[in-house]
Design an enzyme around this catalytic site. Sequence first.
Site, PDB file in Angstrom:
ATOM      1  N   GLU A   1       3.037  -6.080   7.374  1.00  0.00           N
ATOM      2  CA  GLU A   1       2.291  -5.008   8.061  1.00  0.00           C
ATOM      3  C   GLU A   1       2.601  -4.913   9.548  1.00  0.00           C
ATOM      4  O   GLU A   1       2.549  -3.828  10.133  1.00  0.00           O
ATOM      5  CB  GLU A   1       0.779  -5.218   7.868  1.00  0.00           C
ATOM      6  CG  GLU A   1       0.256  -4.940   6.472  1.00  0.00           C
ATOM      7  CD  GLU A   1       0.289  -6.167   5.574  1.00  0.00           C
ATOM      8  OE1 GLU A   1      -0.350  -6.147   4.522  1.00  0.00           O
ATOM      9  OE2 GLU A   1       0.976  -7.159   5.933  1.00  0.00           O
TER      10      GLU A   1
ATOM     11  N   ALA B   1       0.852  -1.188   0.000  1.00  0.00           N
ATOM     12  CA  ALA B   1       0.000   0.000   0.000  1.00  0.00           C
ATOM     13  C   ALA B   1       0.892   1.244   0.000  1.00  0.00           C
ATOM     14  O   ALA B   1       2.078   1.181   0.318  1.00  0.00           O
ATOM     15  CB  ALA B   1      -0.909   0.001   1.218  1.00  0.00           C
TER      16      ALA B   1
ATOM     17  N   GLY C   1      -0.233  -5.146   0.560  1.00  0.00           N
ATOM     18  CA  GLY C   1      -1.344  -5.084  -0.388  1.00  0.00           C
ATOM     19  C   GLY C   1      -0.996  -5.705  -1.722  1.00  0.00           C
ATOM     20  O   GLY C   1      -1.873  -6.213  -2.431  1.00  0.00           O
TER      21      GLY C   1
ATOM     22  N   GLU D   1      -1.536  -9.346  -1.257  1.00  0.00           N
ATOM     23  CA  GLU D   1      -2.984  -9.566  -1.215  1.00  0.00           C
ATOM     24  C   GLU D   1      -3.590  -9.472  -2.611  1.00  0.00           C
ATOM     25  O   GLU D   1      -4.485 -10.249  -2.965  1.00  0.00           O
ATOM     26  CB  GLU D   1      -3.634  -8.545  -0.276  1.00  0.00           C
ATOM     27  CG  GLU D   1      -3.301  -8.804   1.186  1.00  0.00           C
ATOM     28  CD  GLU D   1      -3.744  -7.679   2.102  1.00  0.00           C
ATOM     29  OE1 GLU D   1      -4.316  -7.989   3.173  1.00  0.00           O
ATOM     30  OE2 GLU D   1      -3.515  -6.501   1.784  1.00  0.00           O
TER      31      GLU D   1
END
Length: 254
Positions: free
Chosen positions: A128, A62, A105, A108
């Site tokens: 994270e 992210a 992310g 993911e």
Amino acid sequence: MLKLKIQDDGVAIVELNRPEVRNALNMALRQQLAITFDQLDHDTNVRCIVLTGGHDVFAAGADIQDFTTATTAEMYLRHTERYWQSIQTCSKPIIAAVNGYALGGGCELAMHADIIVAGKSAQLGQPEVKLGLMPGAGGTQRLLRAIGKFQTLLLLLTGKMISADEAKSMGLVSEVVEDDDTISHALKLARTIASYSPIAVQQIKEVTLLGQDLPLTGALALERKAFQILFDTQDQKEGVHAFLEKRKPHYRGE
């Protein structure tokens, strides 16, 4: 920010294009991904999708700048789950071609695909926890379903990155190839899938994904019904006749 190419062979190529930040997933890019996958899902000319970040990096995670001042209410009101929904529910098979980093992310996003082809130098992980956070776009649950409890918690609680070969041994990626071959190999797989009956292909994907969270008896019934439904398609008759006549089938998605 996002490149889209739809080829004549029924394969669409979606490429993340923020090289200056290693394809970090900011809100604008997530919105573009949502719109693009919704468009591709409704395009009857598209039979398979290759998702890539290019030859150097898939997505490093992210955009951390988004997290510096965000509050709980702001994160809730963003409803980022809506941006992942069109990828999650896409009926077309998705192949992720992963080179370089696929972290947070980015990992993911790769796990939203149905097949993951990784270059040998790829590194995957959910780091994270190092930021005082946790995965928030399916990282805990998709990892759990892909590699089991013990490997999942090892990755999530340590934030460690793993190599493509380690990911393959865990069951997180489908195939590992040379870095220069990652995208071309994914495209080869996509062309193969796109050459088959789109109805059969989409039923295989739907039943497999729905069945994984059902009791075995219910999942087998779902599979059986989908199998039976295919006998009422022209593609099924075309496939059988082509096999008997020793010719290449021509599937029209009917």
